[in-house]
Design a protein around this motif. Structure first.
Motif, short mmCIF file in Angstrom:
data_model
loop_
_atom_site.label_atom_id
_atom_site.label_comp_id
_atom_site.label_asym_id
_atom_site.label_seq_id
_atom_site.Cartn_x
_atom_site.Cartn_y
_atom_site.Cartn_z
N LEU A 120 -6.38 -3.05 -2.85
CA LEU A 120 -7.20 -2.85 -1.65
C LEU A 120 -8.13 -4.03 -1.42
O LEU A 120 -8.33 -4.45 -0.28
CB LEU A 120 -8.00 -1.55 -1.78
CG LEU A 120 -7.22 -0.25 -1.69
CD1 LEU A 120 -8.09 0.93 -2.11
CD2 LEU A 120 -6.67 -0.04 -0.28
N LEU A 151 0.85 -1.19 0.00
CA LEU A 151 0.00 0.00 0.00
C LEU A 151 0.89 1.24 0.00
O LEU A 151 2.05 1.20 0.39
CB LEU A 151 -0.90 0.02 1.24
CG LEU A 151 -1.72 -1.24 1.54
CD1 LEU A 151 -2.52 -1.03 2.83
CD2 LEU A 151 -2.65 -1.58 0.39
N VAL A 184 -6.93 2.80 6.40
CA VAL A 184 -6.73 2.50 4.98
C VAL A 184 -7.94 3.00 4.21
O VAL A 184 -9.06 2.53 4.41
CB VAL A 184 -6.56 0.98 4.75
CG1 VAL A 184 -6.42 0.69 3.26
CG2 VAL A 184 -5.34 0.47 5.50
N THR A 216 -3.36 3.92 1.18
CA THR A 216 -4.36 3.50 0.20
C THR A 216 -3.61 2.78 -0.92
O THR A 216 -2.40 2.56 -0.84
CB THR A 216 -5.19 4.68 -0.32
OG1 THR A 216 -6.30 4.18 -1.09
CG2 THR A 216 -4.36 5.62 -1.18
N ALA A 217 -4.34 2.40 -1.96
CA ALA A 217 -3.75 1.69 -3.10
C ALA A 217 -4.79 1.67 -4.20
O ALA A 217 -5.88 2.27 -4.06
CB ALA A 217 -3.33 0.27 -2.71
#
Length: 214
Positions: A146, A54, A113, A140-141
């Motif tokens: 995620l 992430l 997240v 986050t991603a």
């Protein structure tokens, strides 16, 4: 030459040994003794997480090794969340204040997240989380990463389209309100379910942290 008494002792000893072997074979080792907790529900056996990556708010990558050495609470959310996210982060901030006297090397951590990467950059997620407590980690991603991360924690999220006639970016994101608990080895060790109690969470994590060296 063995007499009858010696033979009987050997028979009893063999039977006892056979019984211990059978008990271990069929029932396994004794279940671990878990600390008494009020808010945290610990699993009998923690489970390792699969690889993940992430983007953290400070620009670094968050990978499994980064989550070792501390007990960590993981919460999925998003900055446009109207109720659950601010309420949860406020309760967690109350717990974090009670951990402030612990050394940074063992202090429990909170990881927020964002599961809304279309609107939340890692930097924005960090600014949002830090407004509740400066020690909160944020990341986050992209959606596939995620989804994989959430699935590994038995958590879920789903984008909800906006109401008819509303702007396209006025959507919501449904997500688990349950928090994942990671142990100092970075394994999924338990959960915390709402309603949250900052005092109970703080006390539980103080207990868990004090037991790290045992």
């Amino acid at each position: 030459m063995f007499n009858r008494t010696t033979l009987w002792i050997l028979v009893v000893a063999f039977a006892a040994g056979l019984g211990l072997w059978a008990a271990h074979r069929w029932f396994g080792s004794a279940a671990p003794v878990l600390p008494e907790t009020r808010a945290v529900r610990l699993f009998p056996e923690p489970r390792a997480l699969p690889a993940f990556s992430l983007q953290q708010s400070d620009g670094t990558r968050l990978v499994p090794g980064e989550l070792q050495g501390h007990w960590t609470l993981v919460f999925l959310g998003f900055t446009h969340c109207p109720d659950v996210c601010p309420t949860t982060l406020a309760e967690l901030a109350g717990a974090q204040k009670q951990w402030s006297t612990l050394p940074d090397s063992i202090r429990p951590r909170v990881l927020f997240v964002s599961v809304d990467p279309d609107r939340d950059s890692a930097l924005l997620a960090g600014e949002y989380a830090h407004a509740f407590h400066p020690d909160t980690l944020a990341a986050t991603a992209d959606v596939p990463a995620l989804e994989a991360f959430a699935r590994s924690l038995s958590l879920v999220f789903q984008k909800v389209p906006p109401d008819a006639g509303a702007p396209a970016d006025h959507y919501a994101v449904d997500h688990s309100a349950t928090l994942a608990v990671l142990d100092p080895q970075g394994r999924m060790a338990g959960i915390v379910q709402p309603p949250l109690d900052a005092r109970a969470i703080a006390d539980d994590f103080l207990t868990l942290t004090q037991g790290m060296g045992r």
